[in-house]
Design a protein around this motif. Structure first.
Motif, PDB file in Angstrom:
ATOM      1  N   GLU A  64       0.823  -1.211   0.000  1.00 54.24           N
ATOM      2  CA  GLU A  64       0.000   0.000   0.000  1.00 54.24           C
ATOM      3  C   GLU A  64       0.852   1.254   0.000  1.00 54.24           C
ATOM      4  O   GLU A  64       0.353   2.352  -0.209  1.00 54.24           O
ATOM      5  N   THR A  65       2.146   1.095   0.260  1.00 55.11           N
ATOM      6  CA  THR A  65       3.110   2.182   0.139  1.00 55.11           C
ATOM      7  C   THR A  65       4.272   1.665  -0.693  1.00 55.11           C
ATOM      8  O   THR A  65       4.795   0.572  -0.440  1.00 55.11           O
ATOM      9  N   ILE A  66       4.651   2.446  -1.691  1.00 52.16           N
ATOM     10  CA  ILE A  66       5.707   2.034  -2.618  1.00 52.16           C
ATOM     11  C   ILE A  66       6.665   3.198  -2.797  1.00 52.16           C
ATOM     12  O   ILE A  66       6.240   4.339  -3.051  1.00 52.16           O
ATOM     13  N   THR A  67       7.946   2.901  -2.684  1.00 51.04           N
ATOM     14  CA  THR A  67       8.990   3.893  -2.935  1.00 51.04           C
ATOM     15  C   THR A  67       9.696   3.523  -4.226  1.00 51.04           C
ATOM     16  O   THR A  67      10.124   2.379  -4.401  1.00 51.04           O
ATOM     17  N   VAL A  68       9.808   4.480  -5.117  1.00 51.01           N
ATOM     18  CA  VAL A  68      10.527   4.296  -6.380  1.00 51.01           C
ATOM     19  C   VAL A  68      11.895   4.948  -6.223  1.00 51.01           C
ATOM     20  O   VAL A  68      11.983   6.138  -5.912  1.00 51.01           O
ATOM     21  N   VAL A  69      12.939   4.156  -6.408  1.00 51.89           N
ATOM     22  CA  VAL A  69      14.303   4.657  -6.285  1.00 51.89           C
ATOM     23  C   VAL A  69      14.941   4.670  -7.666  1.00 51.89           C
ATOM     24  O   VAL A  69      15.207   3.605  -8.238  1.00 51.89           O
ATOM     25  N   PRO A  70      15.180   5.852  -8.224  1.00 56.96           N
ATOM     26  CA  PRO A  70      15.858   5.921  -9.524  1.00 56.96           C
ATOM     27  C   PRO A  70      17.330   5.520  -9.374  1.00 56.96           C
ATOM     28  O   PRO A  70      18.084   6.166  -8.648  1.00 56.96           O
ATOM     29  N   VAL A  71      17.704   4.442 -10.033  1.00 59.90           N
ATOM     30  CA  VAL A  71      19.087   3.980  -9.981  1.00 59.90           C
ATOM     31  C   VAL A  71      19.834   4.664 -11.135  1.00 59.90           C
ATOM     32  O   VAL A  71      20.214   4.042 -12.125  1.00 59.90           O
ATOM     33  N   PHE A  72      19.958   5.969 -10.973  1.00 62.55           N
ATOM     34  CA  PHE A  72      20.646   6.856 -11.920  1.00 62.55           C
ATOM     35  C   PHE A  72      21.652   7.654 -11.101  1.00 62.55           C
ATOM     36  O   PHE A  72      21.391   7.974  -9.939  1.00 62.55           O
ATOM     37  N   LEU A  73      22.771   8.022 -11.715  1.00 64.15           N
ATOM     38  CA  LEU A  73      23.752   8.811 -10.977  1.00 64.15           C
ATOM     39  C   LEU A  73      23.329  10.261 -10.803  1.00 64.15           C
ATOM     40  O   LEU A  73      23.747  10.909  -9.854  1.00 64.15           O
ATOM     41  N   GLY A  74      22.522  10.784 -11.692  1.00 63.44           N
ATOM     42  CA  GLY A  74      22.118  12.180 -11.582  1.00 63.44           C
ATOM     43  C   GLY A  74      20.674  12.393 -11.958  1.00 63.44           C
ATOM     44  O   GLY A  74      19.983  11.478 -12.408  1.00 63.44           O
ATOM     45  N   GLN A  75      20.231  13.618 -11.762  1.00 68.61           N
ATOM     46  CA  GLN A  75      18.852  14.007 -12.028  1.00 68.61           C
ATOM     47  C   GLN A  75      18.750  14.564 -13.457  1.00 68.61           C
ATOM     48  O   GLN A  75      18.450  15.729 -13.645  1.00 68.61           O
ATOM     49  N   GLY A  76      18.990  13.725 -14.448  1.00 72.91           N
ATOM     50  CA  GLY A  76      18.866  14.146 -15.837  1.00 72.91           C
ATOM     51  C   GLY A  76      17.418  14.168 -16.288  1.00 72.91           C
ATOM     52  O   GLY A  76      16.482  14.053 -15.489  1.00 72.91           O
ATOM     53  N   GLY A  77      17.217  14.299 -17.579  1.00 73.91           N
ATOM     54  CA  GLY A  77      15.879  14.422 -18.142  1.00 73.91           C
ATOM     55  C   GLY A  77      14.954  13.264 -17.828  1.00 73.91           C
ATOM     56  O   GLY A  77      13.765  13.459 -17.576  1.00 73.91           O
ATOM     57  N   ILE A  99       2.592   6.383  -3.426  1.00 77.29           N
ATOM     58  CA  ILE A  99       3.774   6.168  -4.272  1.00 77.29           C
ATOM     59  C   ILE A  99       4.689   7.367  -4.118  1.00 77.29           C
ATOM     60  O   ILE A  99       4.319   8.493  -4.452  1.00 77.29           O
ATOM     61  N   ARG A 100       5.873   7.113  -3.580  1.00 76.55           N
ATOM     62  CA  ARG A 100       6.863   8.169  -3.362  1.00 76.55           C
ATOM     63  C   ARG A 100       8.059   7.912  -4.269  1.00 76.55           C
ATOM     64  O   ARG A 100       8.474   6.760  -4.450  1.00 76.55           O
ATOM     65  N   VAL A 101       8.603   8.972  -4.844  1.00 76.94           N
ATOM     66  CA  VAL A 101       9.793   8.861  -5.688  1.00 76.94           C
ATOM     67  C   VAL A 101      10.946   9.531  -4.954  1.00 76.94           C
ATOM     68  O   VAL A 101      10.852  10.708  -4.582  1.00 76.94           O
ATOM     69  N   SER A 102      12.009   8.781  -4.746  1.00 80.32           N
ATOM     70  CA  SER A 102      13.183   9.342  -4.070  1.00 80.32           C
ATOM     71  C   SER A 102      14.076  10.053  -5.089  1.00 80.32           C
ATOM     72  O   SER A 102      13.850   9.984  -6.296  1.00 80.32           O
ATOM     73  N   ALA A 103      15.099  10.692  -4.577  1.00 83.85           N
ATOM     74  CA  ALA A 103      16.111  11.299  -5.444  1.00 83.85           C
ATOM     75  C   ALA A 103      16.917  10.176  -6.099  1.00 83.85           C
ATOM     76  O   ALA A 103      16.945   9.044  -5.614  1.00 83.85           O
ATOM     77  N   ALA A 104      17.555  10.493  -7.209  1.00 80.57           N
ATOM     78  CA  ALA A 104      18.440   9.522  -7.861  1.00 80.57           C
ATOM     79  C   ALA A 104      19.537   9.106  -6.883  1.00 80.57           C
ATOM     80  O   ALA A 104      20.012   9.919  -6.082  1.00 80.57           O
ATOM     81  N   ILE A 105      19.927   7.838  -6.943  1.00 76.81           N
ATOM     82  CA  ILE A 105      20.898   7.340  -5.960  1.00 76.81           C
ATOM     83  C   ILE A 105      22.210   8.111  -6.001  1.00 76.81           C
ATOM     84  O   ILE A 105      22.869   8.270  -4.980  1.00 76.81           O
ATOM     85  N   GLY A 106      22.583   8.616  -7.163  1.00 74.10           N
ATOM     86  CA  GLY A 106      23.829   9.362  -7.279  1.00 74.10           C
ATOM     87  C   GLY A 106      23.803  10.711  -6.592  1.00 74.10           C
ATOM     88  O   GLY A 106      24.847  11.362  -6.461  1.00 74.10           O
ATOM     89  N   GLU A 107      22.652  11.135  -6.116  1.00 71.29           N
ATOM     90  CA  GLU A 107      22.542  12.396  -5.387  1.00 71.29           C
ATOM     91  C   GLU A 107      22.868  12.205  -3.903  1.00 71.29           C
ATOM     92  O   GLU A 107      22.988  13.176  -3.165  1.00 71.29           O
ATOM     93  N   ASP A 108      22.991  10.960  -3.456  1.00 72.85           N
ATOM     94  CA  ASP A 108      23.221  10.672  -2.046  1.00 72.85           C
ATOM     95  C   ASP A 108      24.718  10.666  -1.736  1.00 72.85           C
ATOM     96  O   ASP A 108      25.507  10.027  -2.443  1.00 72.85           O
ATOM     97  N   ASP A 109      25.123  11.352  -0.669  1.00 73.45           N
ATOM     98  CA  ASP A 109      26.544  11.440  -0.314  1.00 73.45           C
ATOM     99  C   ASP A 109      27.158  10.080  -0.002  1.00 73.45           C
ATOM    100  O   ASP A 109      28.320   9.837  -0.321  1.00 73.45           O
ATOM    101  N   ALA A 110      26.404   9.187   0.617  1.00 72.20           N
ATOM    102  CA  ALA A 110      26.942   7.861   0.935  1.00 72.20           C
ATOM    103  C   ALA A 110      27.250   7.082  -0.344  1.00 72.20           C
ATOM    104  O   ALA A 110      28.267   6.379  -0.420  1.00 72.20           O
TER     105      ALA A 110
END
Length: 126
Positions: A64-77, A99-110
Motif C-alpha cells: 500500500e506504500t511504494i517507494t521508487v528509487v531511480p538507480v541513476f547517478l544524476g537528475q537528468g531528463g 507512491i513516493r519517488v526518491s532522489a536519484a541514488i547518485g545524489e546521495d553522499d553515501a
C-alpha cells in the motif's frame, strides 16, 4: 495481502540483457537486507517490466506504500521529466496506494562516497 511496503529500483534499460545483471544483484542484496519489503525492478525502456507493471505487481502482492528509487547517478531528463509523469500515471491507476519517488541514488553522499572509494582503490591496482 502481505501489507509489506514495496520498493521499485527504477533504471534506464538496455538492448543487452547482461546490462541488467548489476541491477538484479542490487535487487537481491536489498531483498536480503529488507525481508520486510517487497522489492522489484523496473525499466524506463528496452526492458521489462516497466514502472506501471512493477507497481501493479507490488499492489497485487499487497503493498500500500511504494517507494521508487531511480538507480541513476544524476537528475537528468529521464529522472526530472519522464519519471514524474510515469509516477503520476501510476498514482492515477492506484489512487489508494502511496507512491513516493526518491532522489536519484547518485545524489546521495553515501553513494558518492562509495563510488569515490571504489575509484581511489582502482588507482592502487595499476
Amino acid at each position: 495481502m502481505s501489507g509489506k511496503p514495496g520498493i521499485v529500483l527504477f533504471a534506464h534499460g538496455s538492448r543487452d540483457p547482461r546490462w541488467a545483471e548489476p541491477f538484479e544483484r542490487l535487487r537481491d542484496k536489498l531483498r536480503a537486507q529488507r525481508p520486510d519489503a517487497d522489492v522489484s525492478l523496473a525499466f524506463l525502456e528496452l526492458m521489462t517490466p516497466n514502472l506501471g507493471d512493477a507497481i501493479a505487481g507490488l499492489v497485487r502482492q499487497g503493498s500500500e506504500t511504494i517507494t521508487v528509487v531511480p538507480v541513476f547517478l544524476g537528475q537528468g531528463g529521464h529522472v526530472r521529466r519522464d519519471l514524474p509523469a510515469l509516477a503520476d500515471a501510476c498514482r492515477a491507476a492506484w489512487p489508494g496506494v502511496k507512491i513516493r519517488v526518491s532522489a536519484a541514488i547518485g545524489e546521495d553522499d553515501a553513494v558518492l562516497h562509495a563510488l569515490a572509494t571504489y575509484c581511489a582503490n582502482e588507482l592502487d591496482r595499476t
